[in-house]
Scaffold this motif. Structure first.
Motif, PDB file in Angstrom:
ATOM      1  N   LYS A 140      66.679  16.043  18.426  1.00  0.00           N
ATOM      2  CA  LYS A 140      67.518  15.458  19.471  1.00  0.00           C
ATOM      3  C   LYS A 140      67.917  16.522  20.504  1.00  0.00           C
ATOM      4  O   LYS A 140      67.803  16.303  21.710  1.00  0.00           O
ATOM      5  N   LEU A 141      68.393  17.672  20.032  1.00  0.00           N
ATOM      6  CA  LEU A 141      68.768  18.750  20.950  1.00  0.00           C
ATOM      7  C   LEU A 141      67.545  19.265  21.691  1.00  0.00           C
ATOM      8  O   LEU A 141      67.599  19.547  22.888  1.00  0.00           O
ATOM      9  N   SER A 142      66.465  19.383  20.981  1.00  0.00           N
ATOM     10  CA  SER A 142      65.239  19.897  21.572  1.00  0.00           C
ATOM     11  C   SER A 142      64.717  18.982  22.671  1.00  0.00           C
ATOM     12  O   SER A 142      64.208  19.444  23.691  1.00  0.00           O
ATOM     13  N   ALA A 143      64.850  17.696  22.489  1.00  0.00           N
ATOM     14  CA  ALA A 143      64.380  16.746  23.508  1.00  0.00           C
ATOM     15  C   ALA A 143      65.131  16.930  24.819  1.00  0.00           C
ATOM     16  O   ALA A 143      64.540  16.898  25.901  1.00  0.00           O
ATOM     17  N   THR A 144      66.436  17.145  24.735  1.00  0.00           N
ATOM     18  CA  THR A 144      67.226  17.372  25.944  1.00  0.00           C
ATOM     19  C   THR A 144      66.817  18.678  26.603  1.00  0.00           C
ATOM     20  O   THR A 144      66.601  18.731  27.819  1.00  0.00           O
ATOM     21  N   THR A 145      66.694  19.733  25.812  1.00  0.00           N
ATOM     22  CA  THR A 145      66.306  21.033  26.359  1.00  0.00           C
ATOM     23  C   THR A 145      64.924  20.955  26.990  1.00  0.00           C
ATOM     24  O   THR A 145      64.690  21.488  28.078  1.00  0.00           O
ATOM     25  N   ARG A 146      64.008  20.282  26.322  1.00  0.00           N
ATOM     26  CA  ARG A 146      62.642  20.146  26.847  1.00  0.00           C
ATOM     27  C   ARG A 146      62.646  19.377  28.179  1.00  0.00           C
ATOM     28  O   ARG A 146      62.002  19.776  29.140  1.00  0.00           O
ATOM     29  N   ALA A 147      63.412  18.299  28.251  1.00  0.00           N
ATOM     30  CA  ALA A 147      63.465  17.495  29.479  1.00  0.00           C
ATOM     31  C   ALA A 147      64.066  18.290  30.637  1.00  0.00           C
ATOM     32  O   ALA A 147      63.552  18.241  31.757  1.00  0.00           O
ATOM     33  N   ILE A 148      65.140  19.015  30.363  1.00  0.00           N
ATOM     34  CA  ILE A 148      65.741  19.826  31.426  1.00  0.00           C
ATOM     35  C   ILE A 148      64.791  20.943  31.839  1.00  0.00           C
ATOM     36  O   ILE A 148      64.660  21.253  33.027  1.00  0.00           O
ATOM     37  N   THR A 149      64.091  21.529  30.878  1.00  0.00           N
ATOM     38  CA  THR A 149      63.107  22.575  31.194  1.00  0.00           C
ATOM     39  C   THR A 149      62.033  22.022  32.114  1.00  0.00           C
ATOM     40  O   THR A 149      61.650  22.664  33.097  1.00  0.00           O
ATOM     41  N   ILE A 150      61.557  20.831  31.830  1.00  0.00           N
ATOM     42  CA  ILE A 150      60.538  20.206  32.680  1.00  0.00           C
ATOM     43  C   ILE A 150      61.090  19.987  34.091  1.00  0.00           C
ATOM     44  O   ILE A 150      60.405  20.258  35.077  1.00  0.00           O
ATOM     45  N   GLU A 151      62.332  19.519  34.182  1.00  0.00           N
ATOM     46  CA  GLU A 151      62.929  19.311  35.506  1.00  0.00           C
ATOM     47  C   GLU A 151      63.059  20.620  36.284  1.00  0.00           C
ATOM     48  O   GLU A 151      62.910  20.635  37.497  1.00  0.00           O
ATOM     49  N   THR A 152      63.318  21.724  35.581  1.00  0.00           N
ATOM     50  CA  THR A 152      63.464  23.010  36.280  1.00  0.00           C
ATOM     51  C   THR A 152      62.149  23.481  36.891  1.00  0.00           C
ATOM     52  O   THR A 152      62.160  24.256  37.840  1.00  0.00           O
ATOM     53  N   LEU A 153      61.035  23.006  36.371  1.00  0.00           N
ATOM     54  CA  LEU A 153      59.740  23.398  36.923  1.00  0.00           C
ATOM     55  C   LEU A 153      59.541  22.851  38.337  1.00  0.00           C
ATOM     56  O   LEU A 153      58.847  23.459  39.148  1.00  0.00           O
ATOM     57  N   ALA A 154      60.151  21.716  38.622  1.00  0.00           N
ATOM     58  CA  ALA A 154      60.005  21.091  39.938  1.00  0.00           C
ATOM     59  C   ALA A 154      61.233  21.268  40.821  1.00  0.00           C
ATOM     60  O   ALA A 154      61.199  20.930  41.995  1.00  0.00           O
ATOM     61  N   ASP A 155      62.314  21.802  40.282  1.00  0.00           N
ATOM     62  CA  ASP A 155      63.573  21.893  41.020  1.00  0.00           C
ATOM     63  C   ASP A 155      64.128  23.313  40.880  1.00  0.00           C
ATOM     64  O   ASP A 155      64.816  23.633  39.915  1.00  0.00           O
ATOM     65  N   GLU A 156      63.825  24.150  41.851  1.00  0.00           N
ATOM     66  CA  GLU A 156      64.232  25.558  41.797  1.00  0.00           C
ATOM     67  C   GLU A 156      65.750  25.708  41.763  1.00  0.00           C
ATOM     68  O   GLU A 156      66.273  26.593  41.087  1.00  0.00           O
ATOM     69  N   ALA A 157      66.469  24.852  42.458  1.00  0.00           N
ATOM     70  CA  ALA A 157      67.933  24.940  42.445  1.00  0.00           C
ATOM     71  C   ALA A 157      68.468  24.668  41.039  1.00  0.00           C
ATOM     72  O   ALA A 157      69.367  25.371  40.563  1.00  0.00           O
ATOM     73  N   LEU A 158      67.910  23.667  40.361  1.00  0.00           N
ATOM     74  CA  LEU A 158      68.324  23.382  38.990  1.00  0.00           C
ATOM     75  C   LEU A 158      67.917  24.533  38.073  1.00  0.00           C
ATOM     76  O   LEU A 158      68.697  24.938  37.206  1.00  0.00           O
ATOM     77  N   ALA A 159      66.737  25.090  38.283  1.00  0.00           N
ATOM     78  CA  ALA A 159      66.286  26.229  37.468  1.00  0.00           C
ATOM     79  C   ALA A 159      67.256  27.401  37.606  1.00  0.00           C
ATOM     80  O   ALA A 159      67.613  28.049  36.617  1.00  0.00           O
ATOM     81  N   GLU A 160      67.683  27.656  38.823  1.00  0.00           N
ATOM     82  CA  GLU A 160      68.643  28.737  39.060  1.00  0.00           C
ATOM     83  C   GLU A 160      69.973  28.461  38.358  1.00  0.00           C
ATOM     84  O   GLU A 160      70.571  29.340  37.737  1.00  0.00           O
ATOM     85  N   GLN A 161      70.427  27.213  38.406  1.00  0.00           N
ATOM     86  CA  GLN A 161      71.669  26.841  37.730  1.00  0.00           C
ATOM     87  C   GLN A 161      71.537  27.003  36.214  1.00  0.00           C
ATOM     88  O   GLN A 161      72.446  27.501  35.563  1.00  0.00           O
ATOM     89  N   VAL A 162      70.408  26.577  35.661  1.00  0.00           N
ATOM     90  CA  VAL A 162      70.193  26.712  34.222  1.00  0.00           C
ATOM     91  C   VAL A 162      70.200  28.188  33.837  1.00  0.00           C
ATOM     92  O   VAL A 162      70.855  28.581  32.869  1.00  0.00           O
ATOM     93  N   ARG A 163      69.502  29.011  34.615  1.00  0.00           N
ATOM     94  CA  ARG A 163      69.483  30.462  34.335  1.00  0.00           C
ATOM     95  C   ARG A 163      70.880  31.055  34.415  1.00  0.00           C
ATOM     96  O   ARG A 163      71.307  31.777  33.516  1.00  0.00           O
ATOM     97  N   ASP A 164      71.598  30.742  35.511  1.00  0.00           N
ATOM     98  CA  ASP A 164      72.893  31.386  35.751  1.00  0.00           C
ATOM     99  C   ASP A 164      74.017  30.850  34.868  1.00  0.00           C
ATOM    100  O   ASP A 164      74.879  31.602  34.438  1.00  0.00           O
ATOM    101  N   GLN A 165      74.008  29.557  34.607  1.00  0.00           N
ATOM    102  CA  GLN A 165      75.141  28.945  33.911  1.00  0.00           C
ATOM    103  C   GLN A 165      74.916  28.757  32.413  1.00  0.00           C
ATOM    104  O   GLN A 165      75.875  28.714  31.653  1.00  0.00           O
ATOM    105  N   LEU A 166      73.674  28.653  31.997  1.00  0.00           N
ATOM    106  CA  LEU A 166      73.407  28.358  30.588  1.00  0.00           C
ATOM    107  C   LEU A 166      72.760  29.553  29.881  1.00  0.00           C
ATOM    108  O   LEU A 166      73.283  30.043  28.887  1.00  0.00           O
TER     109      LEU A 166
END
Length: 187
Positions: free
Chosen positions: A96-122
């Motif tokens: 369950k946790l992995s599915a969320t992480t995997r989905a957000i990881t996939i979104e970061t591949l297409a969304d640099e702003a989200l990728a930056e937020q994930v790197r900086d905040q998480l």
């Protein structure tokens, strides 16, 4: 002043609703419409504050304290790292946790702003906590602590992302042992 309170109340309701729905349905089935309905706000309110569900979930996780990482410091770096790496492996192995992480990881591949937020905040706060624990004198002089952190976590991400092996406590312990053999003052 009332508008600010109302906005904070709506923000909190949205973040709470997002986490509740995430637990109920999982990330793939989570929608902005469902979050808005559960929070009692219009979906335009969500889109005004966030770009999409990845950004909402990220803020909910950060706001919920997922980045408040305090590493153990028992005086035994190897044991402390084993605790942290085992917990990380367990999190990535949880479907369950992995599915969320995997989905957000996939979104970061297409969304640099989200990728930056994930790197900086998480990611960065968690990895910095490990680096700080490493800096307490047990690692050989001159060893790049950022690289040690990568040696510990990089293989986990690789194995998780490519699904090329099990994520077990034994695997976690082997990562710690190999890394410590390469980096400790007294091997």
């Amino acid at each position: 002043m009332t508008t600010t309170r109302r906005s904070e109340r709506s923000r909190r309701a949205i973040l709470d609703a997002a986490l509740e729905l995430l637990a109920d349905t999982g990330y793939p089935d989570l929608t902005i419409e469902a979050i808005a309905a559960r929070a009692g706000v219009g979906k335009q309110t969500i889109y005004r504050w966030w770009r999409g569900k990845g950004a909402v979930i990220l803020e909910a996780l950060v706001d919920g304290g997922v980045t408040d990482m305090t590493l153990p410091d028992t005086g035994d770096l190897r044991a402390d790292l084993r605790t942290v790496i085992r917990a990380t492996v367990a999190e990535f192995a949880d479907p369950k946790l992995s599915a969320t992480t995997r989905a957000i990881t996939i979104e970061t591949l297409a969304d640099e702003a989200l990728a930056e937020q994930v790197r900086d905040q998480l990611l960065r706060p968690q990895l910095t906590a490990v680096k700080e624990r490493l800096s307490r004198g047990e690692i050989r002089e001159g060893v790049d602590l950022d690289l040690v952190v990568e040696l510990l976590f990089g293989p986990i991400y690789h194995r998780w992302l490519l699904r090329n092996g099990p994520l077990t406590e034994e695997y976690a312990d082997q990562l710690v042992e190999l890394t410590m053999a390469a980096c400790l003052r007294n091997g």
